[in-house]
Design an enzyme around this catalytic site. Structure first.
Site, PDB file in Angstrom:
ATOM      1  N   ASP A  53       0.824  -1.210   0.000  1.00  0.00           N
ATOM      2  CA  ASP A  53       0.000   0.000   0.000  1.00  0.00           C
ATOM      3  C   ASP A  53       0.857   1.257   0.000  1.00  0.00           C
ATOM      4  O   ASP A  53       2.079   1.191   0.141  1.00  0.00           O
ATOM      5  CB  ASP A  53      -0.976  -0.011   1.190  1.00  0.00           C
ATOM      6  CG  ASP A  53      -0.304  -0.350   2.528  1.00  0.00           C
ATOM      7  OD1 ASP A  53       0.934  -0.436   2.569  1.00  0.00           O
ATOM      8  OD2 ASP A  53      -1.018  -0.526   3.524  1.00  0.00           O
TER       9      ASP A  53
ATOM     10  N   ASN B  79      -7.212  -1.806  14.754  1.00  0.00           N
ATOM     11  CA  ASN B  79      -8.628  -2.038  14.422  1.00  0.00           C
ATOM     12  C   ASN B  79      -8.809  -3.287  13.558  1.00  0.00           C
ATOM     13  O   ASN B  79      -9.876  -3.506  13.006  1.00  0.00           O
ATOM     14  CB  ASN B  79      -9.234  -0.816  13.715  1.00  0.00           C
ATOM     15  CG  ASN B  79      -8.595  -0.533  12.354  1.00  0.00           C
ATOM     16  OD1 ASN B  79      -7.637  -1.203  11.964  1.00  0.00           O
ATOM     17  ND2 ASN B  79      -9.114   0.449  11.652  1.00  0.00           N
TER      18      ASN B  79
ATOM     19  N   HIS C 221      -7.131  -3.969  10.752  1.00  0.00           N
ATOM     20  CA  HIS C 221      -6.902  -3.820   9.311  1.00  0.00           C
ATOM     21  C   HIS C 221      -5.647  -4.580   8.880  1.00  0.00           C
ATOM     22  O   HIS C 221      -4.735  -4.803   9.665  1.00  0.00           O
ATOM     23  CB  HIS C 221      -6.877  -2.350   8.874  1.00  0.00           C
ATOM     24  CG  HIS C 221      -5.644  -1.569   9.186  1.00  0.00           C
ATOM     25  ND1 HIS C 221      -5.686  -0.224   9.487  1.00  0.00           N
ATOM     26  CD2 HIS C 221      -4.335  -1.911   9.239  1.00  0.00           C
ATOM     27  CE1 HIS C 221      -4.465   0.209   9.682  1.00  0.00           C
ATOM     28  NE2 HIS C 221      -3.618  -0.785   9.548  1.00  0.00           N
TER      29      HIS C 221
ATOM     30  N   GLU D 295      -9.582  -1.471   5.667  1.00  0.00           N
ATOM     31  CA  GLU D 295     -10.178  -1.106   6.955  1.00  0.00           C
ATOM     32  C   GLU D 295     -11.417  -1.965   7.225  1.00  0.00           C
ATOM     33  O   GLU D 295     -11.950  -2.600   6.306  1.00  0.00           O
ATOM     34  CB  GLU D 295     -10.568   0.377   6.927  1.00  0.00           C
ATOM     35  CG  GLU D 295      -9.406   1.334   6.628  1.00  0.00           C
ATOM     36  CD  GLU D 295      -8.445   1.523   7.807  1.00  0.00           C
ATOM     37  OE1 GLU D 295      -8.491   0.720   8.776  1.00  0.00           O
ATOM     38  OE2 GLU D 295      -7.642   2.457   7.756  1.00  0.00           O
TER      39      GLU D 295
END
Ligand code: GLP
Length: 254
Positions: A70, A139, A141, A146
């Protein structure tokens, strides 16, 4: 896809977890496999150890060696906070690789959908990813997928979760300067790799790791997708493993 439990290895400490991961990555590179590259602080000791293990070892081919997962949208490759800069500093230069042997999503491209497609093509042209390294967000991810991202997603332009931006804000000075978007390999893209290796260290990752391994297999926790892959390994330190129960802790099994 059927669900299957990833192999979970609880290392002695964070350094040991990074060393164990680096050995697996070094074996993959030596065998000529393409390495999928994650970024983040967790990966730094892994890449440091990888460079040490690979010193003096000639790679068996001249093609692409590493493909990053990414990149932040709008952050130029020369910028210290960019993942391009990270990969150059911690992977490309220490391994003595030329730039054409590393692929990073072009998140400065005016047409990000086209850039995402080029990234998918680059993975395919490299023969696919042999070993995909992964971190995990607090979280849940993976890369910049996400919570809510579906498991068949491919490389695309995404909005970053506020929690992710808050975690990255110190690097950019403040939240207002932290990028809003990224181009990320999708969960579907990640699941196409031959093998997955997720490294998680520190107490901030304990809840996410427990949700990934013991919660529902659901887009609510992107890392739970690892349970749909036939060859996924998770290496963690005791702090990241702190919330795992008997279900997934190898050291507690009878
Ligand atoms: C970023 C990256 C992820 C990485 C995560 C965790 O969001 N896109 O690939 O796993 O950070 O980073 P850290 O290791 O710094 O906690």
């Amino acid at each position: 896809m059927n669900s299957t439990m990833p192999s979970v290895i609880i290392a002695r400490n964070a350094a040991d977890a990074a060393e164990k991961s680096a050995r697996i990555a070094a074996e993959a590179l030596t065998a000529g496999e393409v390495l999928g590259l994650a970024t983040g602080a967790t990966m730094l000791p892994l890449y440091h150890e990888l460079a040490r293990l690979m010193a003096g070892i000639h790679l068996p081919h001249n093609g692409v060696v590493g493909i990053a997962l990414d990149e932040y949208v709008g952050i130029a490759p020369e910028t210290p906070q960019s993942f391009a800069h990270y990969v150059k500093k911690h992977v490309m230069e220490p391994l003595g690789l030329t730039p054409e042997r590393i692929v990073i999503p072009d998140a400065m491209a005016p047409d990000r959908a086209a850039a995402a497609q080029r990234h998918e093509n680059a993975i395919r042209n490299a023969g696919g990813i042999g070993l995909q390294l992964l971190g995990i967000g607090a979280n849940g991810h993976i890369a910049f997928n996400e919570p809510g991202a579906s498991f068949d997603t491919r490389t695309r332009d995404v909005e970053l979760a506020m929690e992710t931006r808050a975690a990255q804000a110190p690097q950019f000075g403040n939240i207002a300067r932290t990028p809003l978007r990224g181009i990320t390999a999708g969960i579907g893209t990640i699941l196409l790799a031959q093998r997955l290796l997720l490294l998680a260290t520190g107490p901030a990752k304990a809840s996410a790791l427990a949700a990934a391994l013991e919660g529902d297999i659901s887009p609510a926790c992107p890392a739970s997708a690892l349970r749909l892959h036939p060859a996924a390994t998770i290496i963690c330190d005791p702090a990241a493993a702190a919330r795992l129960t008997e279900t997934s802790r190898p050291d507690r099994k009878a």
